[in-house]
Design a protein around this motif. Structure first.
Motif, PDB file in Angstrom:
ATOM      1  N   ALA A  32       0.848  -1.182   0.000  1.00 20.41           N
ATOM      2  CA  ALA A  32       0.000   0.000   0.000  1.00 20.41           C
ATOM      3  C   ALA A  32       0.882   1.229   0.000  1.00 20.41           C
ATOM      4  O   ALA A  32       2.055   1.170   0.375  1.00 20.41           O
ATOM      5  N   SER A  33       0.308   2.349  -0.424  1.00 20.07           N
ATOM      6  CA  SER A  33       1.110   3.578  -0.422  1.00 20.07           C
ATOM      7  C   SER A  33       1.286   4.121   0.991  1.00 20.07           C
ATOM      8  O   SER A  33       2.218   4.883   1.244  1.00 20.07           O
ATOM      9  N   THR A  37       2.508  -1.187   6.321  1.00 14.87           N
ATOM     10  CA  THR A  37       1.506  -2.112   5.803  1.00 14.87           C
ATOM     11  C   THR A  37       1.749  -3.526   6.320  1.00 14.87           C
ATOM     12  O   THR A  37       0.843  -4.173   6.841  1.00 14.87           O
ATOM     13  N   GLU A 194      -5.658  -5.469   2.615  1.00 12.11           N
ATOM     14  CA  GLU A 194      -5.055  -4.628   1.574  1.00 12.11           C
ATOM     15  C   GLU A 194      -6.108  -3.762   0.887  1.00 12.11           C
ATOM     16  O   GLU A 194      -5.908  -2.568   0.687  1.00 12.11           O
ATOM     17  N   ASN A 198      -6.217   0.417   1.376  1.00 13.04           N
ATOM     18  CA  ASN A 198      -6.006   1.251   0.192  1.00 13.04           C
ATOM     19  C   ASN A 198      -7.183   2.184  -0.098  1.00 13.04           C
ATOM     20  O   ASN A 198      -7.099   3.030  -0.973  1.00 13.04           O
TER      21      ASN A 198
END
Ligand SMILES: Nc1nc2c(ncn2[C@@H]2O[C@H](COP(=O)(O)OP(=O)(O)OP(=O)(O)O)[C@@H](O)[C@H]2O)c(=O)[nH]1
Ligand SMILES: [Mg+2]
Length: 293
Positions: A32-33, A37, A194, A198
């Motif tokens: 993930a950005s 994570t 996830e 996100n």
């Protein structure tokens, strides 16, 4: 045949999990950005004619006194000591601060061979590359330094070549077609997490964990039924994860279903997601023991 265990270590968001997935050609570890994570030591296995590399992706090294973060740090440092080789991933887009210094001081002390990887080569500037190289020359002289883009699969073959040079002779520890040793429930909960992290921002990704409440197989219709709960810390966060009229929860479900279906190839899937609030779970050792195992 060669066989080695390799710890992947680095600050949050450096691209450790992305690199593992690129090497294994499979979504082994979620990405993930948002930083922090990965929460577990996640194993990804790569095998070719040269032998086998057993990678452990680790939580990003983050200095913090919070209970959850300290546990994550312990997980990362433990795998550092237990491996035949270490891949130290450096985010070329962030300057080295206190955290990178703390991490590098751990790495400098170990006897295990270390390969440094300057990641995000696809978007690196010359000045950034110079800065990272100077930092590594100062703190980890004599360690090989490679440049790669985990995202675009550039420079990754060179990493494997270096690792196989280091790898000791040995029999394969896993079958040649294995790519992870994670159990089913964990993989499903990670896929759902996830998709959830996100979709949300700021503190909420860190406040999320996912538990699988039930997995059932109905033979007559060849259907897998999964009931999972997305846990947040507060009711306001619950509202955000659910979204207007359930819009976000639908997105999470639609995003997760194809990936879960791959795990159960050939079967139909019914995924039922709930969102619940559990106050201060990040300080709750019972919860942490369960999700950080
Ligand atoms: N441009 C570019 N982005 C990358 C590269 N590698 C990773 N990223 C991006 O960086 C972000 C973080 O990637 P992750 O693989 O989740 O990072 P991580 O090191 O596992 O992070 P934690 O699990 O939080 O420690 C994601 O948005 C990735 O798409 C790369 O080589 N180039
Ligand atoms: Mg990660």
């Amino acid at each position: 045949m060669k066989c080695a265990t390799v710890a992947i270590i680095g600050r949050p968001s450096a691209g450790k999990s992305t690199l593992l997935n690129t090497i294994c050609e499979m979504k082994v570890s979620i990405t993930a950005s948002t930083p922090q994570t990965t929460r577990n030591a996640i194993r990804g296995i790569y095998t070719d004619a040269r032998g086998q590399l057993i990678f452990t992706d680790t939580p990003g090294f983050h200095l913090s006194e919070k209970t959850l973060n300290k546990r994550l740090q312990d997980t990362a440092l433990k795998s550092l000591e237990e491996s035949d080789a270490v891949l130290y991933i450096i985010d070329s887009k962030r300057s080295a601060g206190e955290e990178e210094l703390a991490l590098v001081s751990h790495i400098a002390k170990i006897k295990t061979p270390v390969i440094c990887v300057i990641n995000k080569a696809d978007i690196i500037r010359d000045s950034e590359e110079e800065a990272v190289k100077a930092f590594l020359a100062e703190h980890l002289p004599d360690r090989p330094v490679l440049k790669a883009s985990a995202k675009l699969d550039e420079g990754v073959d060179e990493i494997l070549i270096e690792l196989f040079k280091i790898a000791p002779e040995g029999e394969l520890l896993y079958p040649p077609d294995a790519y992870t040793d994670q159990n089913l429930e964990f993989r499903i909960s990670e896929i759902i997490r996830e998709k959830a992290i996100n979709l949300v921002t700021e503190e909420i990704p860190h406040a999320i964990y996912v538990t699988i409440e039930d997995i059932e197989h109905t033979e007559a219709t060849n259907t897998i039924w999964i009931r999972a709960a997305i846990i947040v810390e507060r009711d306001t966060q619950k509202g955000i994860v659910v979204g207007k009229g359930g819009a976000n929860i639908t997105k999470i479900r639609k995003g997760a279903e194809p990936e879960i279906r791959q795990i159960f190839s050939g079967k139909k899937l019914r995924l039922d997601l709930r969102v619940k609030a559990q106050d201060k779970w990040r300080n709750n050792s019972v919860v942490l023991d369960k999700i950080l195992r």
